[in-house]
Design a protein around this motif. Structure first.
Motif, PDB file in Angstrom:
ATOM      1  N   CYS A   1      91.687  11.372   8.211  1.00 19.11           N
ATOM      2  CA  CYS A   1      92.378  11.522   6.452  1.00 19.11           C
ATOM      3  C   CYS A   1      92.111  10.493   6.451  1.00 19.11           C
ATOM      4  O   CYS A   1      92.232  11.109   4.545  1.00 19.11           O
ATOM      5  CB  CYS A   1      94.063  11.021   7.382  1.00 19.11           C
ATOM      6  N   GLY A   2      90.690   9.574   6.085  1.00 17.75           N
ATOM      7  CA  GLY A   2      90.567   8.933   4.740  1.00 17.75           C
ATOM      8  C   GLY A   2      89.859   9.567   3.854  1.00 17.75           C
ATOM      9  O   GLY A   2      89.727   9.868   2.874  1.00 17.75           O
ATOM     10  N   LEU A   3      88.805  10.662   5.203  1.00 18.89           N
ATOM     11  CA  LEU A   3      88.701  11.260   4.440  1.00 18.89           C
ATOM     12  C   LEU A   3      88.780  12.439   3.537  1.00 18.89           C
ATOM     13  O   LEU A   3      88.628  12.886   2.215  1.00 18.89           O
ATOM     14  CB  LEU A   3      87.348  11.929   4.720  1.00 18.89           C
TER      15      LEU A   3
ATOM     16  N   CYS B   1      96.131  16.413  -7.249  1.00 19.60           N
ATOM     17  CA  CYS B   1      96.850  16.805  -5.648  1.00 19.60           C
ATOM     18  C   CYS B   1      97.377  15.204  -5.492  1.00 19.60           C
ATOM     19  O   CYS B   1      96.520  14.244  -6.048  1.00 19.60           O
ATOM     20  CB  CYS B   1      95.266  16.585  -4.674  1.00 19.60           C
ATOM     21  N   GLY B   2      98.373  15.041  -5.738  1.00 22.34           N
ATOM     22  CA  GLY B   2      99.297  13.735  -5.282  1.00 22.34           C
ATOM     23  C   GLY B   2     100.035  13.089  -3.868  1.00 22.34           C
ATOM     24  O   GLY B   2     100.047  12.236  -3.938  1.00 22.34           O
TER      25      GLY B   2
ATOM     26  N   HIS C   1      95.986   7.206  -3.604  1.00 24.40           N
ATOM     27  CA  HIS C   1      96.049   6.547  -4.363  1.00 24.40           C
ATOM     28  C   HIS C   1      94.703   6.853  -5.481  1.00 24.40           C
ATOM     29  O   HIS C   1      94.480   7.406  -5.261  1.00 24.40           O
ATOM     30  CB  HIS C   1      95.525   5.022  -3.573  1.00 24.40           C
ATOM     31  N   ALA C   2      94.852   5.694  -6.240  1.00 31.07           N
ATOM     32  CA  ALA C   2      93.427   5.371  -6.983  1.00 31.07           C
ATOM     33  C   ALA C   2      92.192   5.379  -6.389  1.00 31.07           C
ATOM     34  O   ALA C   2      91.499   5.462  -7.149  1.00 31.07           O
ATOM     35  CB  ALA C   2      93.911   4.809  -8.457  1.00 31.07           C
ATOM     36  N   HIS C   3      92.177   4.576  -5.567  1.00 37.24           N
ATOM     37  CA  HIS C   3      91.112   3.554  -4.704  1.00 37.24           C
ATOM     38  C   HIS C   3      90.229   5.160  -3.511  1.00 37.24           C
ATOM     39  O   HIS C   3      91.238   5.773  -3.393  1.00 37.24           O
ATOM     40  CB  HIS C   3      90.969   2.251  -4.642  1.00 37.24           C
TER      41      HIS C   3
ATOM     42  N   ARG D   1      91.563  12.803  -4.266  1.00 33.36           N
ATOM     43  CA  ARG D   1      91.743  11.523  -5.046  1.00 33.36           C
ATOM     44  C   ARG D   1      90.278  12.528  -5.745  1.00 33.36           C
ATOM     45  O   ARG D   1      90.815  12.436  -7.272  1.00 33.36           O
ATOM     46  CB  ARG D   1      91.087  10.379  -4.597  1.00 33.36           C
ATOM     47  N   ASP D   2      89.707  13.136  -5.347  1.00 39.92           N
ATOM     48  CA  ASP D   2      88.450  13.722  -6.525  1.00 39.92           C
ATOM     49  C   ASP D   2      89.138  15.096  -6.766  1.00 39.92           C
ATOM     50  O   ASP D   2      88.564  15.008  -7.864  1.00 39.92           O
ATOM     51  CB  ASP D   2      87.516  14.019  -5.817  1.00 39.92           C
TER      52      ASP D   2
END
Length: 387
Positions: free
Chosen positions: A313-315, A326-327, A165-167, A321-322
């Motif tokens: 997984c959030g990490l 990567c999609g 995601h973007a966030h 995201r950075d």
């Protein structure tokens, strides 16, 4: 070189075959189904890239006619892995992948011929078994391997896909996460996956590979003093995983969607970027080539293990995201692996059943104990180099 029926099987020669293999790959991907959206693979201009990280690897092409037109291709590698069932024995297995036959030359036995000659090379390199993986709905592939080549359906895994995601994903302040050096990560993995199936003997080479972005551990902050991997001291609750950067090997792209679907996907992305506090489940830009992060070596322990795994997984999501290219984040796990319930994913993008088929290359007339016995562990170690 092997002749017969106007088809010759040869070892892949980059100077001679590279352009034709790339053409064949595109023909097979694009021509697979023009009526539905499909993910197209970009092999980064290097047809052998998916197996080059294995010490023993081979790529064969099938040529047809006097001009030597490439009408088929197959890849394979040989590695040493655990057999499971509480056995400390390692065995050599061959992994067969990337079988492609030109749509204009199918049903002539070219796929069977490629498989047979690759198996022969694998046996010469000491492989005891050969296995392949395919979507359980891919009937042509399953029929070729199970009905014509003597393979048996062996294990069923699931492919979990989480879009980027973007966030950013929130990380709990009560959790400590850090990166392990490859030597300590290997020590932990040797202990954790000793009884699993397909755990590679050369795990040290995987963890030190440039495509491995690191091995990360999460533990409750209150247990920070009870963790010393050098001494083999593990806290009552922890989670661990590693990240493989497949975007350096291949990229994917979604084609064939309607203009309305395309607009809706772009809209969710824009809203997510403009109003991140809403935390909308935006759709990443998969309409241009994008890379994938592969999670492997996933394991959790204790009553906080599930939340710790979600945190890891959030990490990884935030890392991806950075990384603008990567999609998606992908993890492949056994259907009974407890980690499966803790990994965030979108069901619509995930594969419910990825079928692994296996063949005993030593005794074709006798059933193998490994083929017929039930696994003692629900964990199947998925080698990130297999992707």
């Amino acid at each position: 070189m092997v002749g017969g029926g106007g088809v010759k099987v040869r070892e892949y020669d980059e100077e001679r075959h590279k352009m034709e293999v790339e053409k064949l790959e595109k023909l097979c991907e694009v021509g697979s189904n023009n009526n539905k959206p499909s993910l197209l693979t970009d092999l980064m201009g290097d047809p052998i890239c998916r197996i080059r990280h294995f010490h023993l690897h081979q790529m064969l092409v099938a040529e047809y006619g006097e001009g030597g037109e490439v009408v088929g291709v197959i890849r394979g590698c040989v590695k040493t892995v655990t057999k499971g069932n509480n056995s400390s024995l390692y065995i050599k297995v061959a992994y067969i992948l990337g079988l492609r036959v030109s749509p204009l030359h199918r049903r002539y036995g070219i796929g069977t011929k490629l498989v047979e000659h690759l198996e022969e090379w694998c046996k010469q390199k000491g492989a005891n078994y050969a296995y392949m993986a395919t979507d359980c709905t891919n009937e042509p592939s399953l029929n070729l391997f199970t009905k014509k080549c003597g393979y048996s359906k062996f294990r069923t895994l699931t492919m979990l896909v989480q879009p980027v995601h973007a966030h950013y994903k929130p990380i709990s302040s009560n959790v400590v996460m850090f990166r392990l050096p490859p030597c300590l990560a290997g020590t932990m993995y040797n202990y954790i996956f000793a009884n699993s199936e397909f755990y590679p003997k050369d795990i040290d080479l995987i963890l030190s590979n440039k495509l491995n972005l690191g091995t990360f551990v999460a533990i409750p902050k209150k247990n920070i003093g009870r963790f010393d991997p050098k001494m083999g001291i593990l806290p009552p609750s922890y989670a661990i995983l590693s990240v493989w950067n497949t975007k350096e090997v291949f990229k994917l792209q979604l084609k064939g969607v309607s203009p309305l679907a395309h607009a809706c996907c772009v809209g969710t992305r824009l809203l997510d970027e403009w109003m991140p506090w809403l935390r909308l489940p935006s759709f990443p830009n998969v309409f241009k080539p994008f890379g994938v992060y592969c999670l492997f070596g996933l394991h959790m322990e204790g009553k906080y293990g599930r939340n710790l795994m979600k945190g890891l997984c959030g990490l990884v999501h935030n890392m991806a995201r950075d990384d603008g290219g990567c999609g998606a984040i992908v993890a492949e796990l056994g259907l009974r692996d407890p980690v499966r319930e803790a990994v965030p994913h979108w069901a619509k993008f995930s594969w419910a059943e990825d079928m692994w088929c296996i063949k005993n290359l030593e005794k074709k007339s006798e059933p193998s104990d490994w083929l017929t016995s039930k696994p003692s562990s629900p964990v199947i170690f998925v080698d990130p180099r297999d992707f």
